[in-house]
Design a protein around this motif. Structure first.
Motif, PDB file in Angstrom:
ATOM      1  N   LEU A  61       0.830  -1.205   0.000  1.00 18.16           N
ATOM      2  CA  LEU A  61       0.000   0.000   0.000  1.00 18.16           C
ATOM      3  C   LEU A  61       0.865   1.257   0.000  1.00 18.16           C
ATOM      4  O   LEU A  61       2.028   1.223   0.347  1.00 18.16           O
ATOM      5  N   HIS A  63       0.861   4.611   1.926  1.00 20.54           N
ATOM      6  CA  HIS A  63       0.260   5.124   3.160  1.00 20.54           C
ATOM      7  C   HIS A  63       0.575   6.610   3.323  1.00 20.54           C
ATOM      8  O   HIS A  63       1.686   7.062   3.022  1.00 20.54           O
ATOM      9  N   TYR A  65       0.499  10.051   5.944  1.00 15.10           N
ATOM     10  CA  TYR A  65       0.500  10.463   7.343  1.00 15.10           C
ATOM     11  C   TYR A  65       0.673  11.976   7.405  1.00 15.10           C
ATOM     12  O   TYR A  65       1.585  12.531   6.791  1.00 15.10           O
ATOM     13  N   ALA A  86      -1.554  -7.162   2.861  1.00 21.09           N
ATOM     14  CA  ALA A  86      -1.594  -5.702   2.707  1.00 21.09           C
ATOM     15  C   ALA A  86      -2.828  -5.085   3.355  1.00 21.09           C
ATOM     16  O   ALA A  86      -2.784  -3.952   3.840  1.00 21.09           O
ATOM     17  N   LYS A  87      -3.929  -5.837   3.378  1.00 20.03           N
ATOM     18  CA  LYS A  87      -5.180  -5.319   3.938  1.00 20.03           C
ATOM     19  C   LYS A  87      -5.294  -5.542   5.449  1.00 20.03           C
ATOM     20  O   LYS A  87      -6.234  -5.057   6.084  1.00 20.03           O
ATOM     21  N   ASP A  89      -4.484  -5.394   9.537  1.00 23.31           N
ATOM     22  CA  ASP A  89      -4.193  -4.315  10.488  1.00 23.31           C
ATOM     23  C   ASP A  89      -2.719  -4.252  10.865  1.00 23.31           C
ATOM     24  O   ASP A  89      -2.173  -3.161  11.073  1.00 23.31           O
ATOM     25  N   LYS A  92      -0.822  -2.516   8.072  1.00 19.71           N
ATOM     26  CA  LYS A  92      -1.166  -1.082   8.074  1.00 19.71           C
ATOM     27  C   LYS A  92      -0.502  -0.363   9.243  1.00 19.71           C
ATOM     28  O   LYS A  92      -0.066   0.787   9.118  1.00 19.71           O
ATOM     29  N   SER A  93      -0.420  -1.050  10.375  1.00 18.78           N
ATOM     30  CA  SER A  93       0.241  -0.476  11.549  1.00 18.78           C
ATOM     31  C   SER A  93       1.725  -0.265  11.279  1.00 18.78           C
ATOM     32  O   SER A  93       2.306   0.763  11.680  1.00 18.78           O
ATOM     33  N   ALA A  95       3.087   0.264   8.301  1.00 18.49           N
ATOM     34  CA  ALA A  95       3.180   1.396   7.378  1.00 18.49           C
ATOM     35  C   ALA A  95       3.032   2.722   8.126  1.00 18.49           C
ATOM     36  O   ALA A  95       3.729   3.700   7.827  1.00 18.49           O
ATOM     37  N   GLN A  96       2.134   2.761   9.107  1.00 17.60           N
ATOM     38  CA  GLN A  96       1.950   3.970   9.915  1.00 17.60           C
ATOM     39  C   GLN A  96       3.206   4.285  10.725  1.00 17.60           C
ATOM     40  O   GLN A  96       3.638   5.449  10.798  1.00 17.60           O
TER      41      GLN A  96
END
Length: 219
Positions: A61, A63, A65, A86-87, A89, A92-93, A95-96
């Motif tokens: 992804l 991402h 911020y 990729a989808k 959590d 995604k965490s 990537a954040q």
């Protein structure tokens, strides 16, 4: 403790598939004990990460911020092997966390040292070799000092070499390797862009005292 031999590093590398520097660090941490070094690498997620590095990571992804105050923004592309991961959590965490790291590191310009252009490195070496504080030193000593300075500078520019902002005991590279071990896929930070409000704009310097005086008829 005794110096870690190249032979021992090579043996650990063949046994785990981990990188040379990771193997050397593991052996130092375990005082040269090969089996304990294997366990150390496994605990860090490095051993399993190394085995997955050759696999194609084309999913993932992009991402975004925005830091508090909306003065700094980051876009980062993090890749994995499947859309399913990729989808999730956890991905995604990750990537954040990477995006927040980029926002917190204004000097970072590249994902890794290997991405830094060779011509830039050669230019920096030439500048360092010409510095006055090294002028009277023998050439071989000068070269060693310059090499040390350049290596330090390269790591300062490299995202994956930064201490992770949420845990200074690990680097961003180790953070990613932990995610690889947890999620079971090759994960790579591919590229990023950092935006700072007003960056690059020439701002007009205003003498507020003179402006107020002019508006009130003062001198």
């Amino acid at each position: 403790m005794a110096e870690i031999s190249a032979k021992l590093v090579k043996e650990l590398r063949e046994k785990t598939g981990a990188g040379m520097m990771d193997c050397k660090k593991a052996l130092k941490e375990t005082e040269g004990d090969l089996e304990k070094a294997v366990e150390w690498l496994r605990q860090k997620g490095i051993s399993s990460a190394a085995k997955k590095e050759g696999r194609v990571a084309a999913e993932g992804l992009v991402h975004s911020y925005i830091h508090v105050g909306a003065r700094i923004g980051v876009l980062v592309e993090v890749n994995c092997e499947t859309d399913f991961v990729a989808k999730g959590d956890d991905f995604k965490s990750l990537a954040q966390d990477v995006a927040m790291q980029i926002a917190a590191c204004p000097n970072v310009e590249y994902v890794r040292v290997e991405d830094i252009p060779q011509e830039w490195i050669e230019k920096e070496k030439a500048i360092e070799m010409g510095r006055e504080d090294l002028a009277k030193k023998p050439e071989n000593i000068r070269e060693k000092i310059v090499q040390g300075r350049i290596e330090k500078r390269l790591k300062e520019l490299s995202l994956v070499d930064q201490p992770f902002i949420k845990d200074q005991n690990i680097t961003v590279d180790e953070l990613v390797k932990k995610a690889v071990a947890q999620l079971g896929e090759n994960i790579q930070i591919r590229r990023f862009a950092r935006f700072v409000l007003g960056e690059g704009i020439e701002k007009e310097e205003v003498d507020f005292a003179a402006e107020v005086a002019a508006q009130t008829g003062g001198k």
